[in-house]
Every structure is written in structure tokens, then in C-alpha cells.
Scaffold this motif. Structure first.
Motif, PDB file in Angstrom:
ATOM      1  N   PHE A  47       0.810  -1.214   0.000  1.00 43.95           N
ATOM      2  CA  PHE A  47       0.000   0.000   0.000  1.00 43.95           C
ATOM      3  C   PHE A  47       0.842   1.263   0.000  1.00 43.95           C
ATOM      4  O   PHE A  47       0.326   2.342  -0.302  1.00 43.95           O
ATOM      5  CB  PHE A  47      -0.940  -0.007   1.202  1.00 43.95           C
ATOM      6  CG  PHE A  47      -1.865  -1.181   1.211  1.00 43.95           C
ATOM      7  CD1 PHE A  47      -2.993  -1.198   0.406  1.00 43.95           C
ATOM      8  CD2 PHE A  47      -1.595  -2.294   1.990  1.00 43.95           C
ATOM      9  CE1 PHE A  47      -3.833  -2.289   0.381  1.00 43.95           C
ATOM     10  CE2 PHE A  47      -2.434  -3.395   1.980  1.00 43.95           C
ATOM     11  CZ  PHE A  47      -3.559  -3.393   1.168  1.00 43.95           C
ATOM     12  N   TRP A  48       2.106   1.123   0.331  1.00 42.98           N
ATOM     13  CA  TRP A  48       2.983   2.291   0.371  1.00 42.98           C
ATOM     14  C   TRP A  48       3.841   2.403  -0.885  1.00 42.98           C
ATOM     15  O   TRP A  48       3.804   3.404  -1.598  1.00 42.98           O
ATOM     16  CB  TRP A  48       3.866   2.239   1.614  1.00 42.98           C
ATOM     17  CG  TRP A  48       4.637   3.499   1.817  1.00 42.98           C
ATOM     18  CD1 TRP A  48       5.979   3.707   1.623  1.00 42.98           C
ATOM     19  CD2 TRP A  48       4.111   4.768   2.224  1.00 42.98           C
ATOM     20  NE1 TRP A  48       6.312   5.007   1.887  1.00 42.98           N
ATOM     21  CE2 TRP A  48       5.189   5.683   2.256  1.00 42.98           C
ATOM     22  CE3 TRP A  48       2.822   5.205   2.563  1.00 42.98           C
ATOM     23  CZ2 TRP A  48       5.018   7.014   2.623  1.00 42.98           C
ATOM     24  CZ3 TRP A  48       2.653   6.532   2.922  1.00 42.98           C
ATOM     25  CH2 TRP A  48       3.751   7.420   2.945  1.00 42.98           C
ATOM     26  N   LYS A  49       4.571   1.355  -1.216  1.00 44.02           N
ATOM     27  CA  LYS A  49       5.493   1.399  -2.352  1.00 44.02           C
ATOM     28  C   LYS A  49       4.807   1.119  -3.684  1.00 44.02           C
ATOM     29  O   LYS A  49       5.220   1.640  -4.716  1.00 44.02           O
ATOM     30  CB  LYS A  49       6.632   0.401  -2.134  1.00 44.02           C
ATOM     31  CG  LYS A  49       7.531   0.738  -0.954  1.00 44.02           C
ATOM     32  CD  LYS A  49       8.653  -0.277  -0.808  1.00 44.02           C
ATOM     33  CE  LYS A  49       9.564   0.080   0.344  1.00 44.02           C
ATOM     34  NZ  LYS A  49      10.656  -0.927   0.524  1.00 44.02           N
ATOM     35  N   PHE A  50       3.757   0.285  -3.652  1.00 45.39           N
ATOM     36  CA  PHE A  50       3.096  -0.103  -4.890  1.00 45.39           C
ATOM     37  C   PHE A  50       1.845   0.734  -5.168  1.00 45.39           C
ATOM     38  O   PHE A  50       1.171   0.538  -6.169  1.00 45.39           O
ATOM     39  CB  PHE A  50       2.737  -1.598  -4.844  1.00 45.39           C
ATOM     40  CG  PHE A  50       2.287  -2.155  -6.164  1.00 45.39           C
ATOM     41  CD1 PHE A  50       3.139  -2.160  -7.269  1.00 45.39           C
ATOM     42  CD2 PHE A  50       1.008  -2.669  -6.326  1.00 45.39           C
ATOM     43  CE1 PHE A  50       2.720  -2.664  -8.494  1.00 45.39           C
ATOM     44  CE2 PHE A  50       0.582  -3.184  -7.546  1.00 45.39           C
ATOM     45  CZ  PHE A  50       1.447  -3.188  -8.635  1.00 45.39           C
ATOM     46  N   ALA A  51       1.534   1.665  -4.293  1.00 48.28           N
ATOM     47  CA  ALA A  51       0.357   2.518  -4.500  1.00 48.28           C
ATOM     48  C   ALA A  51       0.456   3.273  -5.821  1.00 48.28           C
ATOM     49  O   ALA A  51       1.548   3.569  -6.314  1.00 48.28           O
ATOM     50  CB  ALA A  51       0.226   3.505  -3.345  1.00 48.28           C
ATOM     51  N   HIS A  52      -0.702   3.592  -6.392  1.00 52.40           N
ATOM     52  CA  HIS A  52      -0.698   4.345  -7.642  1.00 52.40           C
ATOM     53  C   HIS A  52      -0.061   5.713  -7.413  1.00 52.40           C
ATOM     54  O   HIS A  52      -0.411   6.408  -6.448  1.00 52.40           O
ATOM     55  CB  HIS A  52      -2.123   4.514  -8.172  1.00 52.40           C
ATOM     56  CG  HIS A  52      -2.156   4.968  -9.586  1.00 52.40           C
ATOM     57  ND1 HIS A  52      -1.947   6.282  -9.952  1.00 52.40           N
ATOM     58  CD2 HIS A  52      -2.342   4.284 -10.749  1.00 52.40           C
ATOM     59  CE1 HIS A  52      -2.018   6.392 -11.257  1.00 52.40           C
ATOM     60  NE2 HIS A  52      -2.265   5.193 -11.776  1.00 52.40           N
ATOM     61  N   PRO A  53       0.856   6.127  -8.269  1.00 54.50           N
ATOM     62  CA  PRO A  53       1.594   7.384  -8.025  1.00 54.50           C
ATOM     63  C   PRO A  53       0.743   8.638  -8.057  1.00 54.50           C
ATOM     64  O   PRO A  53       1.099   9.644  -7.436  1.00 54.50           O
ATOM     65  CB  PRO A  53       2.647   7.395  -9.147  1.00 54.50           C
ATOM     66  CG  PRO A  53       2.104   6.479 -10.200  1.00 54.50           C
ATOM     67  CD  PRO A  53       1.333   5.433  -9.477  1.00 54.50           C
ATOM     68  N   VAL A  54      -0.370   8.635  -8.778  1.00 53.14           N
ATOM     69  CA  VAL A  54      -1.219   9.822  -8.873  1.00 53.14           C
ATOM     70  C   VAL A  54      -2.194   9.898  -7.710  1.00 53.14           C
ATOM     71  O   VAL A  54      -2.299  10.917  -7.019  1.00 53.14           O
ATOM     72  CB  VAL A  54      -1.979   9.847 -10.215  1.00 53.14           C
ATOM     73  CG1 VAL A  54      -2.944  11.041 -10.255  1.00 53.14           C
ATOM     74  CG2 VAL A  54      -1.003   9.909 -11.376  1.00 53.14           C
ATOM     75  N   SER A  55      -2.911   8.811  -7.468  1.00 48.38           N
ATOM     76  CA  SER A  55      -3.987   8.827  -6.474  1.00 48.38           C
ATOM     77  C   SER A  55      -3.562   8.358  -5.094  1.00 48.38           C
ATOM     78  O   SER A  55      -4.220   8.682  -4.098  1.00 48.38           O
ATOM     79  CB  SER A  55      -5.131   7.934  -6.954  1.00 48.38           C
ATOM     80  OG  SER A  55      -4.686   6.591  -7.071  1.00 48.38           O
TER      81      SER A  55
END
Length: 438
Positions: A47-55
């Protein structure tokens, strides 16, 4: 000469055996607390490193990085609070990420204040979950609101950014039209509504399953609450709500025979504290613990003789499998063990969940362990080991382990005055609700 060759061959065999032993050497022994923290941190990284970069929202799975999921992201915002408390990230880092996410959610597609199941992580536009499921998803949105209310309660400082976050969450919460989803005032909630397809999905939300939190939130809404009879005449009326029978010597108050998949005991209870939670239908701690014990005992008995099942290797719930995806349970057993089932049950069966964690980590090892913790599922019978992660399975691992360790998310969610009031309106009692609560 033969003796020399024999010695050379023996030496080579010894060297080869030593190399194999080194390659397969057991992992360093970690204390229970350190191992549990490691599992939380690796899983949190999804949830931290793989989260979508925009949202900042969570992708549905590792193979679909642009498709973000509202329900799994709701679990993810709770995981960020765990990350702060455990020192994986700072409070300031968590605050910035959550502000980005809430700002995105304000602009994203919604349907009477309710988000779709999937959306584009860059634009916030709806991605249909199925042909007619292209609008609001009440249950997935409930999982998000469960998380957002915990976030609101956590960031309680008199600080401009924390105040901004609280205000924006309140705006979203106040704007969600839960009563719209009674479909013109019926005594039941409906799962979906779409401006293109209306109510054509026609999916009523009846218990027992993972959706209790939907009714709790709907009854707690400040501006658009449901009448309590929607809970009692809708949710609590189905042919698989009340049970009361014994399975493998264990009584099951509610639900399907043998309890169904274990996520029923997790998704609604990431924030909703089941300890001492009761209404006219059940004691929810007894329900969830006994459901977990039945699931484990079934795996120990292993009536179908699947490889690997036992006291150390148990847990049937919805997940990937060697065929595609299925809601695994004792009555739908395909020989697939899903780590989130046992690990998210830590509050209910801490010793047994720890046994399973150690088996997954040490015995199954690298076939199951990767960058974001344990892969989604495996089947020793089919020699199949998943290579993917799913947000909806990752989130409960982080959150429920933390609830076992500190009660953090339970404490935050149950501190919401609206939730206390909503629970009382539905007839619930809980040690977490003061007698003088409104």
C-alpha cells in the motif's frame, strides 16, 4: 587410480551437498514479535510502495497497476496508520499520502456519494467491474469509509494539514447517500446503482457475509441514515443468516454451513470491534472466533486428503487459485490455502495463527514469500504457488495483526460518535460504547 577417482567423486558430492544445504539453509530464527512485525511491514509496503503514483490508492492486484480498488484501498488507508504507529513511515509522510488520496477521492467518479468498485488510478474514472456494474458499489465504499473514519480519528492534532484532512473526510462522509441505496425506500440495501443501468444488478445486501459494516455505516450516516428496520428486515432476514448448529463440535451462531470463507470474519471487523459486540442475533466475538476454529479444524481433519493441510497449514477464504479465483471454504475446498485467512484471524486465534505464519515463512518459504510479504495463495496438491498480490487480501493482514497487538483500528473506529450512535440505533451493545453515548 580408482581410489583417487573415488576420492575426487566423493569430494565433489560432499561439495555439491554442502552447496545445496547452503542454498536451502533455513532462514534466521526471528522472535515471534520480530517475525510478526516483518510480515506487517512487507505487507504494508504493498500500500505504500506499490500505491498508484497519482492517487495513492491501491491497485487491485500486482498485474493491474492502473486499476485501483476502492475496498482494498479502504483497507490500505488503515494500513498506513499501522505503518505510522510501527515506525515504517513518519506521521508527516502518512499525512501527505492520505491528503493526496482524499483530494483524489473528492474529484473521482461517484454515484450519490458512493464510489465504484474499480477506477482508473490516474483519472478517477469508473472502470466497470462487470458489464452492468459501472456505477456505485455500496459495499466497497463502506470498506473505504470504515478506513477514512479511522484516519479522521487518528489525525486529531490542532495542525492546519491534519485539520484539512479531517474536514475533507467529513465532507465525503456527510455527502454519501446511504438511504438512496434502499431503492426507493425499501427495507433493504442494494449493492449497486448505475446511471446507465439503474438497479439492474438487483443485488440485495442480506446477511450473513462480509457486509455488516455497510449497515452499521448506513445507520450512522449524519445526513442520509437508514431506518433501523432496514437492518432488521433486510440484512437479518435470509435463509443463511441464523444458524445455531454445531460443526466439528463447534457452535456457529450465524451464516452458511461451516461458516463460509473466512473473510466474513475480517472485512467488517477491521474497524468494528467484535470484542463484546452483541445484538439480538449474535455475540460477534463468538461468531468470528468459532467460524475461525471450524475453518481450521476442517483443514486438520482434511477429509479430501489434500497435501500440506494440518495444524500448521490452514485457512480457506476467497483468493486466487490454480484455476482462476474462488471463494474457498470447507464446502468449496479446492486444496488451496490462502495466508490472509489465518493471518487476518490473529485476534481470534493468536496461537494457531502464529503456527500458520511460521509454517508459511519457514516451511513454504520463498515459494510463498516475496517483496510484499506472502503471495496470495498456494496449493501443495497441485504444486501451484501464486506470484501475485491482491489488495483486498493484503490489507486485513496488516490491520488485523495490529488489532491483535494493540487494538489500534478498533479503538479509532469505535471512538467515532456517529458510529456509537448508529450501533445503538440498531440495538447493539459493546464495552466500547459508553453508557452516556448519544
Amino acid at each position: 587410480m580408482r581410489k583417487i577417482l573415488l576420492v575426487i567423486c566423493l569430494a565433489a558430492l560432499v561439495q555439491q551437498a554442502a552447496a545445496q544445504k547452503k542454498k536451502k539453509a533455513p532462514r534466521p530464527e526471528l522472535g515471534d514479535s520480530a517475525l510478526v512485525t516483518l510480515v506487517q511491514q512487507r505487507t504494508f509496503d504493498y500500500f505504500w510502495k506499490f500505491a498508484h503514483p497519482v492517487s495513492g490508492l491501491a491497485p487491485e492486484r500486482t498485474t493491474t497497476p492502473e486499476v485501483v480498488t476502492i475496498g482494498g484501498s479502504g483497507f490500505g488507508v488503515m494500513a498506513i496508520l499501522v505503518g505510522i504507529e510501527r515506525g515504517f513511515i513518519t506521521r508527516e509522510e502518512g499525512l501527505e499520502r492520505l491528503l493526496k488520496t482524499v483530494n483524489f477521492l473528492q474529484k473521482a467518479d461517484h454515484y450519490h456519494g458512493i464510489w465504484p468498485h474499480w477506477m482508473d488510478g490516474a483519472t478517477g474514472k469508473t472502470i466497470p467491474f462487470s458489464r452492468k456494474d459501472d456505477g456505485g458499489d455500496l459495499v466497497e465504499s463502506a470498506f473505504m469509509f470504515q478506513g477514512l473514519l479511522c484516519v479522521r480519528q487518528y489525525f486529531d492534532k490542532d495542525d492546519p494539514k491534519e485539520q484539512e484532512l479531517r474536514n475533507k473526510i467529513n465532507w465525503l462522509w456527510n455527502d454519501a447517500e446511504w438511504n438512496w441505496y434502499t431503492r426507493d425506500g425499501q427495507d433493504i440495501l442494494y449493492w449497486h446503482w448505475s446511471p446507465n443501468n439503474g438497479w439492474s444488478m438487483n443485488h440485495q445486501v442480506r446477511g450473513w457475509n462480509e457486509c455488516l459494516i455497510t449497515y452499521v455505516l448506513a445507520a450512522s450516516s449524519p445526513n442520509f441514515p437508514i431506518n433501523p428496520k432496514v437492518y432488521h428486515q433486510g440484512w437479518a432476514v435470509s435463509n443463511h443468516f441464523l444458524n445455531g448448529k454445531e460443526y466439528l463440535g463447534i457452535k456457529l451462531p450465524l451464516g452458511f454451513d461451516y461458516g463460509g470463507p473466512l473473510f466474513f470474519a475480517h472485512y467488517s471487523f477491521l474497524g468494528l470491534d467484535p470484542r463484546g459486540l452483541k445484538d439480538r442475533y449474535a455475540d460477534y466475538w463468538e461468531q468470528n472466533r468459532n467460524h475461525t476454529l471450524i475453518n481450521r479444524q476442517y483443514c486438520i481433519n482434511n477429509p479430501k486428503g489434500f497435501k500440506g493441510y494440518g495444524e500448521d497449514c490452514w485457512g480457506l477464504t476467497a483468493s486466487d487459485n490454480h484455476e482462476f479465483y474462488n471463494a474457498h471454504s470447507p464446502t468449496n475446498d479446492l486444496g488451496v490455502i490462502t495466508p490472509t485467512a489465518a493471518l487476518s484471524s490473529f485476534p481470534y486465534t493468536p496461537e494457531y495463527s502464529m503456527q500458520a505464519l511460521k509454517y508459511f515463512y519457514h516451511a513454504v518459504g520463498d515459494r510463498l514469500w516475496g517483496e510484499y510479504g506472502f503471495y496470495d495463495a498456494f496449493s501443495e496438491t497441485n504444486n501451484w504457488f501464486d506470484y501475485q498480490y491482491l489488495a483486498i487480501d493484503q490489507g486485513p493482514v496488516v490491520v488485523m495483526i495490529e488489532n491483535y497487538r494493540s487494538g489500534l483500528l478498533w479503538r479509532l473506529f469505535m471512538s467515532c460518535p456517529e458510529i456509537r450512535q448508529g450501533l445503538q440505533r440498531l440495538g447493539f451493545t459493546s464495552p466500547a460504547i459508553p453508557a452516556e453515548a448519544p
